[in-house]
Design a protein around this motif. Structure first.
Motif, mmCIF file in Angstrom:
data_model
loop_
_atom_site.group_PDB
_atom_site.id
_atom_site.type_symbol
_atom_site.label_atom_id
_atom_site.label_comp_id
_atom_site.label_asym_id
_atom_site.label_seq_id
_atom_site.Cartn_x
_atom_site.Cartn_y
_atom_site.Cartn_z
ATOM 1 N N ALA A 20 0.848 -1.197 0.000
ATOM 2 C CA ALA A 20 0.000 0.000 0.000
ATOM 3 C C ALA A 20 0.887 1.251 0.000
ATOM 4 N N PRO A 21 1.229 1.780 -1.173
ATOM 5 C CA PRO A 21 2.036 3.011 -1.190
ATOM 6 C C PRO A 21 1.287 4.156 -0.512
ATOM 7 N N SER A 22 2.004 4.894 0.344
ATOM 8 C CA SER A 22 1.421 6.042 1.044
ATOM 9 C C SER A 22 1.757 7.310 0.266
ATOM 10 N N LEU A 46 -4.054 1.970 -2.385
ATOM 11 C CA LEU A 46 -3.391 3.271 -2.209
ATOM 12 C C LEU A 46 -3.681 3.763 -0.790
ATOM 13 N N HIS A 47 -2.620 4.025 -0.027
ATOM 14 C CA HIS A 47 -2.782 4.470 1.364
ATOM 15 C C HIS A 47 -2.802 5.994 1.395
ATOM 16 N N VAL A 79 -7.989 4.710 3.405
ATOM 17 C CA VAL A 79 -7.896 6.039 4.013
ATOM 18 C C VAL A 79 -7.632 5.905 5.520
ATOM 19 N N HIS A 80 -6.499 6.451 5.951
ATOM 20 C CA HIS A 80 -6.056 6.379 7.352
ATOM 21 C C HIS A 80 -6.344 7.725 8.000
ATOM 22 N N LEU A 81 -7.350 7.756 8.861
ATOM 23 C CA LEU A 81 -7.778 9.014 9.483
ATOM 24 C C LEU A 81 -7.035 9.252 10.792
ATOM 25 N N MET A 82 -6.141 10.231 10.781
ATOM 26 C CA MET A 82 -5.462 10.655 12.018
ATOM 27 C C MET A 82 -6.149 11.933 12.475
ATOM 28 N N ALA A 210 3.945 1.796 2.690
ATOM 29 C CA ALA A 210 5.301 2.327 2.503
ATOM 30 C C ALA A 210 5.219 3.629 1.723
ATOM 31 N N GLY A 211 5.763 4.685 2.321
ATOM 32 C CA GLY A 211 5.792 5.995 1.662
ATOM 33 C C GLY A 211 7.144 6.250 1.050
ATOM 34 N N SER A 212 8.094 6.674 1.883
ATOM 35 C CA SER A 212 9.417 7.068 1.386
ATOM 36 C C SER A 212 10.088 5.973 0.579
#
Ligand code: DX5
Ligand code: ZN
Length: 232
Positions: A20-22, A46-47, A79-82, A210-212
């Motif tokens: 899941a690319p962020s 897709l994150h 969708v990650h809700l912070m 994973a983002g970076s």
């Protein structure tokens, strides 16, 4: 509200690890191209990190951006809700095109009712916890969730170092999921790269955010994604 249900059931059949690319780590001036790029490269979902400057000390994006990229991609949107008050924002993100929504167990509001709201909207629902929050906090919700997300950094920023002190929690939640007998995904988020991906997979994770470690390889997303999938 959408008429047809959306959820992580849309995931491509894939026995192995899901990536899941962020997009927090994407080049926002090229966001559409980067979203298309990771989809073509074999991402499984897709994150999308949503921050309110209150639950976490950072701001990111709102439903408008989700709606814009929805037109470009068939990937499930995770969708990650912070957010301090996630219950206020479920409907806008569903309308914008979310397939799956994860909320923090430390958020305000009736967590169980918010999970119900997510599922009634046709999305799958996840719950996540900060590094300092114990695995047992998830137990009351185990019968109604589709995914558990273990934060392996303090939420709020990309590019932080993986906290290997979270590995016992991943193992504990894997045991809780297995004992439940339910098909709940175990996702990890924060500092995932080659070298840490194998550790979380060995601990029981099956979805890697994973983002970076993906977006820094702008010229070779397929290689970056494959490297995470095959990290041993
Ligand atoms: C942090 C976010 C993560 C972040 C991960 O609050 O939830 O999704 O983008 O970034 P990396 O992979 O760079 O640690
Ligand atoms: Zn995230």
């Amino acid at each position: 509200m959408p008429t047809s249900p959306r959820s992580l059931d849309k995931l491509k059949p894939h026995d192995g690890i899901k990536i899941a690319p962020s997009i927090l780590a994407a080049d926002f001036s090229q966001l559409g191209n980067e979203v298309k790029g990771v989809e073509i490269a074999g991402a499984d979902m897709l994150h999308i990190d949503i921050m309110d400057g209150h639950f976490v000390p950072n701001l990111s994006m709102g439903p408008g951006i989700v709606q814009s990229i929805r037109k470009l991609s068939n990937l499930p949107f995770d969708v990650h809700l912070m957010l301090s008050e996630p219950g206020r924002y479920i409907e806008p993100f569903v309308e914008a095109g979310a397939d799956h929504i994860t909320i923090h167990v430390e958020s305000s509001g009736d967590i169980s009712a918010i999970i119900d709201l997510i599922r009634e909207s046709g999305c799958s629902a996840g719950i996540t916890l900060r590094p300092g929050t114990p695995a047992a906090s998830i137990k009351p919700f185990i019968d109604k969730i589709d995914l558990i997300l273990v934060m392996t950094v303090e939420p709020g920023f990309g590019g932080q170092s993986f906290m290997n002190g979270q590995l016992p929690k991943i193992r504990a939640l894997r045991a809780m999921i297995d004992a439940s007998g339910k098909p709940i995904h175990l996702q990890v988020d924060g500092g995932i790269a080659t070298g840490t991906a194998c550790q979380v997979v060995n601990a029981g994770a099956d979805v890697l955010v994973a983002g970076s470690s993906i977006f820094k390889y702008r010229n070779d997303f397929p290689k970056a994604i494959q490297a995470l999938r095959e990290d041993k």
